[in-house]
Scaffold this active site. Structure first.
Site: not given
Ligand SMILES: NC(=O)c1ccc[n+]([C@@H]2O[C@H](COP(=O)([O-])OP(=O)(O)OC[C@H]3O[C@@H](n4cnc5c(N)ncnc54)[C@H](O)[C@@H]3O)[C@@H](O)[C@H]2O)c1
Length: 272
Positions: A15, A18, A87, A162
């Site tokens: 992931g 982005r 991630n 989630y």
């Molecule tokens: N942003 C937040 O506040 C936050 C808070 C807690 C946890 N997280 C966790 O952090 C991690 C990253 O999230 P983010 O905020 O950067 O999100 P984001 O959407 O900006 O980036 C996530 C990336 O993962 C990719 N992705 C999703 N499903 C996929 C799959 N099946 N196979 C391959 N790639 C896949 C997407 O295309 C995307 O580019 C995630 O696990 C999310 O749950 C984020």
């Protein structure tokens, strides 16, 4: 940045097209690691690979055979695999009475099943390599970092699926820390609060969505809920993707060589 040297290390980040994953891949590359990056989105994989000279493996980590392909591709390209960051993730929220089986299962598939399959696919390489190194009286510490959330550690209304996936990955983290300690692998989790990515943009009709097997799932948080949550962050602001990646980098680096089975929260002090 303090001098973390990850040269001669191969790091795999899912992931990483982005958001937080992209920042993690960028920091690992600037610390000298050879980076293997994955994302669903082929265009972003090409973009990131061009930017940081990574090896890209586009595809869906929830596809049952993908984990094996990903791990084999990393080892074939760089001849090693030392750091794995699970991630990839997204949110598909609703109150429990409106949550379908498909929706709940999708959250377990991406946040728990996919990391499980990736670690299982890597296990043969990790065990064989660690045994060889032990025979040569060398200790090489490898790293797994699983990404979780305060929704997993604290629970959060509207996120039954989630938060279950994000709590489940903590169980996998703690178990793998015990199974793989003998192979010098540290296995830790980083749980985020609110980090500035599309996942916490206000939900709107024309907002971000993720294509899951042809289905468009809107990602984001209801604007009113977001405003309330922001007020409860002790540091008074959202985190940046670089700050999120810094916490992950600690667990990828020798600074954490004697830390395993732990969950570090990177959330500006906020808990749900
Ligand atoms: N942003 C937040 O506040 C936050 C808070 C807690 C946890 N997280 C966790 O952090 C991690 C990253 O999230 P983010 O905020 O950067 O999100 P984001 O959407 O900006 O980036 C996530 C990336 O993962 C990719 N992705 C999703 N499903 C996929 C799959 N099946 N196979 C391959 N790639 C896949 C997407 O295309 C995307 O580019 C995630 O696990 C999310 O749950 C984020």
């Amino acid at each position: 940045m303090i001098g973390i040297d990850l040269s001669k290390r191969t790091a795999l980040v899912t992931g990483a097209g982005r958001g937080i994953g992209r920042a993690i891949a960028t920091q690992l590359a600037s610390a000298g690691a050879s980076v293997v990056m994955n994302d669903l989105d082929q265009g972003l994989v090409d973009e990131v690979c061009g930017e940081i000279d990574a090896h890209g493996v586009p595809g869906d980590v929830t596809e049952p055979n993908f984990a094996q392909k990903l791990v084999e591709s990393a080892i074939a390209k760089y001849g090693s695999l030392d750091i794995i960051v699970n991630n990839a993730g997204y949110t598909w929220d609703n109150v429990i009475q409106k949550t379908t089986d498909e929706q709940f299962q999708a959250m377990l598939d991406i946040h728990l099943m996919a990391p499980f399959r990736i670690l299982r696919a890597a296990s043969c390489y990790i065990r064989d390599t660690a045994k060889k190194e032990a025979a040569e009286r060398r200790r090489v510490t490898r790293k797994v970092v699983n990404i979780t959330s305060i929704a997993g550690t604290d629970g959060n209304p509207g996120q039954a699926g989630y938060s279950s996936g994000k709590a489940g990955i903590i169980g996998l983290t703690k178990t793998m820390a015990k199974e793989w300690g003998r192979y010098n692998v540290t296995v830790n989790a980083v749980g985020f609060g609110l980090i500035e990515t599309r996942l916490i943009q206000p939900l709107s009709a024309d907002g971000a969505s993720i294509d899951i097997q042809g289905r468009q799932i809107p990602v984001g948080v209801q604007a009113s809920v977001l405003e309330n949550i922001k007020k409860s962050v002790p540091l008074g602001r959202l985190g940046t993707t670089e700050e999120a990646a810094n916490a992950v980098l600690f667990f990828c680096s020798p600074l954490s060589d004697y830390v395993t089975g732990e969950v570090m929260i990177c959330g500006g002090g906020m808990h749900f």
